[in-house]
Write an enzyme that holds these catalytic residues in place. Sequence first.
Site, PDB file in Angstrom:
ATOM      1  NE  ARG A 110     130.533  91.350  25.419  1.00  0.00           N
ATOM      2  CZ  ARG A 110     129.837  90.229  25.643  1.00  0.00           C
ATOM      3  NH1 ARG A 110     129.819  89.256  24.756  1.00  0.00           N
ATOM      4  NH2 ARG A 110     129.150  90.082  26.756  1.00  0.00           N
ATOM      5  CG  HIS A 137     130.679  90.044  31.957  1.00  0.00           C
ATOM      6  ND1 HIS A 137     130.034  91.127  31.369  1.00  0.00           N
ATOM      7  CD2 HIS A 137     130.094  88.928  31.430  1.00  0.00           C
ATOM      8  CE1 HIS A 137     129.117  90.673  30.544  1.00  0.00           C
ATOM      9  NE2 HIS A 137     129.126  89.351  30.559  1.00  0.00           N
ATOM     10  CD  GLN A 140     126.466  87.200  33.386  1.00  0.00           C
ATOM     11  OE1 GLN A 140     126.465  87.376  32.174  1.00  0.00           O
ATOM     12  NE2 GLN A 140     125.532  86.498  33.988  1.00  0.00           N
ATOM     13  CG  ASP A 233     132.742  81.789  31.908  1.00  0.00           C
ATOM     14  OD1 ASP A 233     131.981  81.589  30.943  1.00  0.00           O
ATOM     15  OD2 ASP A 233     133.631  82.665  31.900  1.00  0.00           O
ATOM     16  CB  CYS A 274     127.974  84.319  32.582  1.00  0.00           C
ATOM     17  SG  CYS A 274     129.427  83.498  31.889  1.00  0.00           S
ATOM     18  NE  ARG A 319     124.215  90.313  31.753  1.00  0.00           N
ATOM     19  CZ  ARG A 319     125.021  90.266  30.685  1.00  0.00           C
ATOM     20  NH1 ARG A 319     125.212  89.136  30.036  1.00  0.00           N
ATOM     21  NH2 ARG A 319     125.676  91.348  30.262  1.00  0.00           N
TER      22      ARG A 319
HETATM   23  N1  NVA Z   1     134.596  84.211  30.068  1.00  0.00           N
HETATM   24  C1  NVA Z   1     133.670  84.329  28.974  1.00  0.00           C
HETATM   25  C2  NVA Z   1     132.427  85.044  29.399  1.00  0.00           C
HETATM   26  C3  NVA Z   1     131.356  85.146  28.354  1.00  0.00           C
HETATM   27  C4  NVA Z   1     130.140  85.876  28.817  1.00  0.00           C
HETATM   28  C5  NVA Z   1     134.344  85.053  27.818  1.00  0.00           C
HETATM   29  O1  NVA Z   1     135.019  86.062  28.060  1.00  0.00           O
HETATM   30  O2  NVA Z   1     134.215  84.595  26.679  1.00  0.00           O
HETATM   31  N1   CP Z   2     126.740  86.321  29.428  1.00  0.00           N
HETATM   32  C1   CP Z   2     127.025  87.097  28.372  1.00  0.00           C
HETATM   33  O1   CP Z   2     127.686  88.157  28.483  1.00  0.00           O
HETATM   34  O2   CP Z   2     126.531  86.644  27.203  1.00  0.00           O
HETATM   35  P1   CP Z   2     126.817  87.241  25.739  1.00  0.00           P
HETATM   36  O3   CP Z   2     128.276  86.962  25.438  1.00  0.00           O
HETATM   37  O4   CP Z   2     125.882  86.508  24.851  1.00  0.00           O
HETATM   38  O5   CP Z   2     126.570  88.711  25.770  1.00  0.00           O
END
Ligand code: NVA
Ligand code: CP
Length: 333
Positions: A110, A137, A140, A233, A274, A319
């Site tokens: 990540r 992602h 997800q 989101d 998400c 998930r």
């Molecule tokens: N768009 C958000 C998704 C988190 C799961 C981010 O990148 O922070």
């Molecule tokens: N939805 C998601 O990816 O959550 P986290 O950022 O907690 O992993």
Amino acid sequence: MTMAVNLKNRNFLTLKDFTPEEIEYLLDLAADVKDKKKKGIQVKQYQGSNIALVFEKTSTRTRCSFEVAAHDLGLGVTYLEPLSSQIGKKESIADTARVLGRMYEGIEYRGYGQEIVEELAKYAGVPVWNGLTNEYHPTQMLADLLTIREHLGRIKDVKLVYMGDARYNMGNSLMVACSKMGMHFTACTSKDYFPDAGLVEQCNEYAKASGGSVTLTEDVKTGTKDADVIYTDVWVSMGEPDEVWEERINRLSPYQVNKAVMDNASDSAIFMHCLPAFHDLKTKIGMEVYEKFGKEGLEVTDEVFESSQSVVFDEAENRMHTIKAVIMATLGV
Ligand code: NVA
Ligand code: CP
């Protein structure tokens, strides 16, 4: 289950790399392992193998899903938290990939740009799983598709409306997933937040092949009319500076998911997110934004988040089951 699909040794970087049949296979495998877990049937078939989880951004769901899935499967796990390894500072991605590839059977990553996870995959020699980048992602998406299938009984022809910042990982990924799977995707937002034109073109091609469609609109009333799924989101994603909050609040507030939006959607519509979500004042950032801009509930109101139409915690649970399926399929079922 589709028997011809074999995903052993594949990377999982974006759903663009997968056919609808392969995606369906992963969903079926996830449903199967979910059912087994509920019945207490163990699938510990990877004892002696290990996976690495590399996080350059924070996480609750993704990290926990990988860890629980790995433990359930008998895999050993190493978690590298943001800033705790040499990655990118003292050691290049290519070198890191070759080191981790000598010790682990799979690597989750990540971080920031998609090119970083692509580079990791190029050099690792073992499957690399994208646990979120700025652009995509994909794990997800599997959880979301499984959740839609469980709640609506189908995926094909479902109308999913995404409201908010549609240029980022969630908007991009949902547009790819929906157009691949024969769904009708709408980005309902201010046009500055529409997804990249090149990606829209590519998704139009997917939609042509699958019988789906892609629509971009600024109009909430027509955009959300009769929707089966309303999805949003956070307006400010991980890694973005605090200064963008003001602009996001100004531009995206008309696209907040509230009762009027849900009432305009189909009677059986579900609300998805998400997570994490800003729907009340019980978070540090939620409180700071409230003190500065006076807005309680940002991308979604607390009323919708807590309503019976909201399936966000089913999504969160899925998930884990879907990530388990990705690990199994790519390590070899
Ligand atoms: N768009 C958000 C998704 C988190 C799961 C981010 O990148 O922070
Ligand atoms: N939805 C998601 O990816 O959550 P986290 O950022 O907690 O992993």
